[in-house]
Design a protein around this motif. Structure first.
Motif, PDB file in Angstrom:
ATOM      1  N   ALA A  69      26.424  60.772  -9.274  1.00 24.51           N
ATOM      2  CA  ALA A  69      26.199  61.526  -8.065  1.00 24.51           C
ATOM      3  C   ALA A  69      26.036  63.070  -8.381  1.00 24.51           C
ATOM      4  CB  ALA A  69      27.494  61.306  -6.932  1.00 24.51           C
ATOM      5  N   SER A  70      24.969  63.323  -9.069  1.00 21.01           N
ATOM      6  CA  SER A  70      24.935  64.696  -9.634  1.00 21.01           C
ATOM      7  C   SER A  70      24.336  65.512  -8.505  1.00 21.01           C
ATOM      8  CB  SER A  70      24.087  64.644 -10.954  1.00 21.01           C
ATOM      9  OG  SER A  70      22.986  64.059 -10.968  1.00 21.01           O
ATOM     10  N   ASN A  71      23.261  64.952  -8.193  1.00 25.37           N
ATOM     11  CA  ASN A  71      22.490  65.683  -6.969  1.00 25.37           C
ATOM     12  C   ASN A  71      21.879  66.869  -7.614  1.00 25.37           C
ATOM     13  OD1 ASN A  71      21.158  65.901  -4.580  1.00 25.37           O
ATOM     14  ND2 ASN A  71      23.346  66.858  -3.473  1.00 25.37           N
ATOM     15  N   GLY A  72      21.492  66.823  -9.020  1.00 28.18           N
ATOM     16  CA  GLY A  72      20.548  67.925  -9.422  1.00 28.18           C
ATOM     17  C   GLY A  72      21.554  69.173  -9.781  1.00 28.18           C
ATOM     18  N   ALA A 126      25.192  67.310 -18.219  1.00 26.31           N
ATOM     19  CA  ALA A 126      26.130  68.172 -18.732  1.00 26.31           C
ATOM     20  C   ALA A 126      26.031  69.471 -18.105  1.00 26.31           C
ATOM     21  CB  ALA A 126      26.092  68.499 -20.393  1.00 26.31           C
ATOM     22  N   GLY A 127      24.852  69.973 -17.911  1.00 24.80           N
ATOM     23  CA  GLY A 127      24.380  71.046 -17.233  1.00 24.80           C
ATOM     24  C   GLY A 127      24.605  71.093 -15.816  1.00 24.80           C
ATOM     25  N   TYR A 128      24.332  69.924 -15.396  1.00 24.02           N
ATOM     26  CA  TYR A 128      24.613  69.760 -13.724  1.00 24.02           C
ATOM     27  C   TYR A 128      26.143  70.019 -13.397  1.00 24.02           C
ATOM     28  CZ  TYR A 128      19.632  67.880 -13.537  1.00 24.02           C
ATOM     29  OH  TYR A 128      18.626  67.541 -13.395  1.00 24.02           O
ATOM     30  N   GLN A 129      26.885  69.292 -14.360  1.00 25.00           N
ATOM     31  CA  GLN A 129      28.236  69.839 -14.112  1.00 25.00           C
ATOM     32  C   GLN A 129      28.758  71.099 -14.352  1.00 25.00           C
ATOM     33  OE1 GLN A 129      31.501  67.056 -13.461  1.00 25.00           O
ATOM     34  NE2 GLN A 129      31.117  69.161 -12.769  1.00 25.00           N
ATOM     35  N   ARG A 130      27.983  71.704 -15.159  1.00 21.55           N
ATOM     36  CA  ARG A 130      28.628  73.305 -15.217  1.00 21.55           C
ATOM     37  C   ARG A 130      28.321  73.957 -14.097  1.00 21.55           C
ATOM     38  NH1 ARG A 130      27.048  72.334 -20.862  1.00 21.55           N
ATOM     39  NH2 ARG A 130      25.147  72.808 -20.314  1.00 21.55           N
ATOM     40  N   LYS A 131      27.170  73.604 -13.319  1.00 22.58           N
ATOM     41  CA  LYS A 131      26.736  74.482 -12.102  1.00 22.58           C
ATOM     42  C   LYS A 131      27.371  73.955 -10.833  1.00 22.58           C
ATOM     43  CE  LYS A 131      22.039  73.160 -11.221  1.00 22.58           C
ATOM     44  NZ  LYS A 131      20.616  73.349 -10.897  1.00 22.58           N
ATOM     45  N   ALA A 132      27.709  72.696 -10.945  1.00 21.76           N
ATOM     46  CA  ALA A 132      28.057  72.141  -9.620  1.00 21.76           C
ATOM     47  C   ALA A 132      29.204  72.434  -8.785  1.00 21.76           C
ATOM     48  CB  ALA A 132      28.077  70.665  -9.734  1.00 21.76           C
ATOM     49  N   GLU A 133      30.168  73.257  -9.546  1.00 28.35           N
ATOM     50  CA  GLU A 133      31.331  73.682  -8.635  1.00 28.35           C
ATOM     51  C   GLU A 133      32.156  72.593  -8.074  1.00 28.35           C
ATOM     52  OE1 GLU A 133      30.504  76.710  -6.039  1.00 28.35           O
ATOM     53  OE2 GLU A 133      29.033  78.086  -7.577  1.00 28.35           O
ATOM     54  N   ARG A 134      31.958  71.294  -8.466  1.00 28.38           N
ATOM     55  CA  ARG A 134      32.748  70.336  -8.168  1.00 28.38           C
ATOM     56  C   ARG A 134      32.750  69.282  -9.163  1.00 28.38           C
ATOM     57  NH1 ARG A 134      28.561  66.064  -6.712  1.00 28.38           N
ATOM     58  NH2 ARG A 134      26.554  67.093  -7.206  1.00 28.38           N
ATOM     59  N   GLU A 135      33.859  68.135  -9.381  1.00 26.34           N
ATOM     60  CA  GLU A 135      33.587  67.172 -10.250  1.00 26.34           C
ATOM     61  C   GLU A 135      32.476  66.348  -9.729  1.00 26.34           C
ATOM     62  OE1 GLU A 135      36.897  65.114 -13.114  1.00 26.34           O
ATOM     63  OE2 GLU A 135      36.710  63.772 -11.238  1.00 26.34           O
ATOM     64  N   ILE A 136      31.685  65.939 -10.709  1.00 25.46           N
ATOM     65  CA  ILE A 136      30.721  65.244 -10.237  1.00 25.46           C
ATOM     66  C   ILE A 136      31.163  63.596 -10.367  1.00 25.46           C
ATOM     67  CG2 ILE A 136      28.304  64.019 -11.145  1.00 25.46           C
ATOM     68  CD1 ILE A 136      27.401  66.703 -12.112  1.00 25.46           C
TER      69      ILE A 136
END
Ligand code: F42
Length: 145
Positions: A69-72, A126-136
């Motif tokens: 559920a990365s949602n970019g 991996a990059g999406y996780q760094r910017k998401a500010e939530r655990e994907i």
């Protein structure tokens, strides 16, 4: 098929077009994005009850799949995350194959194992996780039977 009802296409044009091409070709076309494979997940809207069709990256292992559920990398979960929590039975199309499956959210070691598989399949996660500010969130979907 356990999922029946009124289909409401995605409001996002490129997503809607991918779904249309994937389905109209019976899984022969529209099955990749930037050269990487995609599956189609039919789910039920948690509020509307309508049928939603969501393309996601294909992360497969021994007949089960991860749905990420990365949602970019957006700070909010995608709406389909809430749909799957409310109604975990989904239909998963992988190319020409369509199966009824059940989704469950995974945590801890199991999530880590699937997360690594997901990043192998689609390194941008991996990059999406760094910017998401939530655990994907990661769901695993398994055949109903
Ligand atoms: N998204 C991912 O999160 N992960 C991926 O791996 C991924 C891969 C991918 C590959 C190809 C492609 O074409 C798209 C891909 N996407 C991926 C994007 C994905 O398909 C979704 O578009 C994205 O995750 C956003 O999901 P979303 O469910 O938030 O979609 C929005 C745009 C949407 O459809 N919103 C609807 C709307 O009308 O605004 C609502 C849909 C909905 O389910 N509504 C519910 C209902 O009851 O009907 C509840 C509404 C509510 O307010 O609670």
């Amino acid at each position: 098929m356990p999922l029946e009802g009124e289909y409401e296409p995605s409001p996002t044009k490129w997503v809607r077009e991918q779904v249309e091409l994937y389905e109209s070709s019976d899984g022969a076309k529209g099955t990749t994005i930037r050269g990487m494979p995609v599956v189609l997940v039919t789910n039920r809207g948690a509020r509307s009850g309508k049928i939603r069709k969501t393309p996601l990256m294909r992360v497969e292992h021994e007949g089960s799949y991860a749905l990420v559920a990365s949602n970019g990398g957006a700070v909010k979960h995608p709406v389909w995350y809430h749909n799957l929590i409310a109604s975990p039975v989904v239909e998963l199309r992988d190319g020409p194959k369509v199966r009824d499956m059940r989704a469950r959210l995974v945590t801890g070691e199991e999530r880590r194992t699937w997360w690594d598989r997901a990043v192998d399949a689609f390194p941008d996660y991996a990059g999406y996780q760094r910017k998401a500010e939530r655990e994907i969130p990661v769901f695993v979907v398994e055949p109903l039977d």
